[in-house]
Design an enzyme around this catalytic site. Structure first.
Site, short mmCIF file in Angstrom:
data_model
loop_
_atom_site.label_atom_id
_atom_site.label_comp_id
_atom_site.label_asym_id
_atom_site.label_seq_id
_atom_site.Cartn_x
_atom_site.Cartn_y
_atom_site.Cartn_z
N ASN A 11 33.21 52.88 45.36
CA ASN A 11 33.88 52.07 44.15
C ASN A 11 33.07 50.91 44.06
O ASN A 11 33.40 49.79 44.78
CB ASN A 11 35.00 51.67 44.47
CG ASN A 11 35.84 50.98 42.97
OD1 ASN A 11 35.03 50.82 42.10
ND2 ASN A 11 36.89 50.60 43.14
N LYS A 13 33.07 48.65 41.64
CA LYS A 13 33.59 47.79 40.82
C LYS A 13 32.54 47.28 39.78
O LYS A 13 31.77 47.87 39.39
CB LYS A 13 34.10 46.66 41.65
CG LYS A 13 34.90 47.29 42.95
CD LYS A 13 35.79 46.31 43.47
CE LYS A 13 36.51 46.91 44.77
NZ LYS A 13 37.72 46.13 45.25
N HIS A 99 43.56 52.33 39.52
CA HIS A 99 43.11 51.34 40.73
C HIS A 99 43.93 50.08 40.46
O HIS A 99 44.27 49.66 39.34
CB HIS A 99 41.92 50.86 40.50
CG HIS A 99 41.25 50.34 41.48
ND1 HIS A 99 41.65 48.94 41.74
CD2 HIS A 99 40.69 50.66 42.74
CE1 HIS A 99 41.04 48.38 42.97
NE2 HIS A 99 40.37 49.55 43.74
N GLU A 101 43.45 46.82 40.52
CA GLU A 101 42.80 45.88 39.72
C GLU A 101 43.06 46.19 38.16
O GLU A 101 43.28 45.39 37.50
CB GLU A 101 41.27 45.82 40.19
CG GLU A 101 41.03 45.11 41.42
CD GLU A 101 39.77 45.55 42.25
OE1 GLU A 101 38.91 46.07 41.60
OE2 GLU A 101 39.54 45.16 43.49
N GLU A 168 45.83 53.27 48.49
CA GLU A 168 44.97 52.09 48.65
C GLU A 168 46.29 50.97 48.62
O GLU A 168 46.70 50.45 47.51
CB GLU A 168 44.16 51.74 47.49
CG GLU A 168 43.04 52.67 47.43
CD GLU A 168 41.92 52.12 46.82
OE1 GLU A 168 40.83 52.28 47.55
OE2 GLU A 168 41.84 51.47 45.62
N GLY A 174 40.11 44.56 49.89
CA GLY A 174 39.24 43.36 49.99
C GLY A 174 39.79 42.28 51.06
O GLY A 174 39.38 41.08 50.86
N SER A 207 39.51 47.92 52.51
CA SER A 207 38.65 47.49 53.68
C SER A 207 38.09 48.36 54.81
O SER A 207 37.90 47.79 55.84
CB SER A 207 39.80 46.17 54.18
OG SER A 207 39.98 45.26 53.46
C1 PEP Z 1 38.80 49.39 46.39
O1 PEP Z 1 38.87 48.64 45.45
O2 PEP Z 1 39.19 50.82 45.80
C2 PEP Z 1 38.45 49.27 47.68
C3 PEP Z 1 38.78 50.16 48.67
O3 PEP Z 1 37.97 48.14 48.15
P1 PEP Z 1 37.45 47.34 49.65
O4 PEP Z 1 37.15 48.61 50.19
O5 PEP Z 1 36.41 46.36 49.09
O6 PEP Z 1 38.70 46.85 50.04
#
Ligand code: PEP
Length: 246
Positions: A11, A13, A99, A101, A168, A174, A207
Site C-alpha cells: 500500500n 498510500k 482502510h 485512513e 489492520e 505506522g 507496521s
Molecule cells: C497500511 O496503512 O495499510 C499499513 C499497513 O501501513 P504500515 O505498514 O506503514 O503500518
C-alpha cells in the site's frame, strides 16, 4: 507459511511518482528469480500510477491494485472522484477498501459496503480492511467492532472468493508496534469464525518490517501481509518476502 500462496500487498498510500517506478526493477527481478515459489505480490500505488505500473508489470507475475473508489458504479458529477470501473479500465485488478485512513475521512461501514459491491461488480478483487482503535482495544471492544465491520461491510456479498480481509489494528498502522502473536492468532480466529461458509483469505497489516516479520510469519492462519511504509523501500519489501517464504 510455505505450503500456500502468501500475499504481499504494497500500500503506497499517497507516495510515489513516475520516477519511483524505476525502483521496482529490483522487485521485478526478485519475482522472476523466485517464480516457482508460492507468493503473490500486488502493488497498490496512487491512482495516477496504476496505468504506467500495469504496463511496466505486463510480463511479470506482479499485479496492480487501487487504494479506494467512489461508491457509484456509474459516471457522475463527483468532482475529484474515481469509480471502480475507471480503475479497472486502467489496469487495476484489486482494490483496497475500508482502510482506516479513509474511514477517518467519512467511509463508514455502510459506505464501504456500497464500495465493495461496486468494486465486485466492476470485476475487481477487494482487499477489505478492518481493525479496532487503541481505545476500542483497551475497552475490550475489539470483537464487537470487527463483527460490525464484517457484518455491515459485507452485507449482501454472497461470494467471498473475491474478498481478501486485511486485519489492520489501527493502533499498529505506522506506529512500529505489532500485536503480540497470541493476540493476533485470537483475532484472526475470531474473524474466521464470522464466516459460516468458507472464510476469505485473511492478511495482517500494521507496521510489518524486516525486523519484526519473524515474530508473525509462522502464524499459519494468516495468508499474507498488507504492508505500508516498508513497501516503499524495495530492499525492505524483498527482505520481508524472503524471510517469509524461505
Ligand atoms: C497500511 O496503512 O495499510 C499499513 C499497513 O501501513 P504500515 O505498514 O506503514 O503500518
Amino acid at each position: 507459511m510455505t505450503n500456500k500462496y502468501v500475499y504481499f500487498i504494497a500500500n503506497w498510500k499517497m507516495f510515489g511518482d513516475l520516477k519511483t517506478l524505476n525502483s521496482l526493477d529490483k522487485v521485478i527481478k526478485f519475482s522472476k528469480d523466485n517464480k516457482k515459489k508460492k507468493f503473490k505480490i500486488i502493488y497498490c500505488p496512487p491512482s495516477t500510477l496504476i496505468r504506467p505500473l500495469s504496463k511496466r508489470l505486463k510480463k511479470t507475475k506482479i499485479e496492480v491494485g487501487a487504494q479506494n473508489c467512489h461508491e457509484s458504479d456509474k459516471f457522475g458529477p463527483f468532482t475529484g472522484q474515481i469509480n471502480s470501473q475507471m480503475l479497472k479500465n486502467v489496469g487495476a485488478k484489486y482494490i483496497i477498501l475500508g482502510h482506516s485512513e479513509n474511514r477517518l475521512k467519512g467511509d463508514d461501514n455502510k459506505k464501504i459496503n456500497l464500495k465493495i459491491k461496486s468494486a465486485l461488480k466492476a470485476g475487481l478483487k477487494v482487499i477489505f480492511c478492518i481493525g479496532e482503535t487503541l481505545r476500542e482495544k483497551r475497552n475490550k471492544k475489539t470483537k464487537q467492532i470487527l463483527s460490525k465491520q464484517i457484518q455491515v461491510g459485507l452485507k449482501s456479498v454472497n461470494n467471498n472468493s473475491k474478498i481478501i480481509i486485511a486485519y489492520e489494528p489501527i493502533w499498529s498502522i505506522g506506529s512500529g508496534i505489532i500485536p503480540k502473536p497470541n493476540d493476533l492468532i485470537k483475532s484472526i480466529s475470531f474473524i474466521k469464525s464470522k464466516f459460516v461458509k468458507k472464510s476469505p483469505k485473511i492478511l495482517y497489516g500494521g507496521s510489518v518490517n524486516p525486523n519484526n516479520i519473524d515474530q508473525i510469519k509462522n502464524i499459519n492462519t494468516i495468508d499474507g501481509f498488507l504492508i505500508g511504509g516498508a513497501s516503499q523501500d524495495p530492499k525492505k519489501f524483498i527482505d520481508i518476502i524472503k524471510k517469509t517464504i524461505n
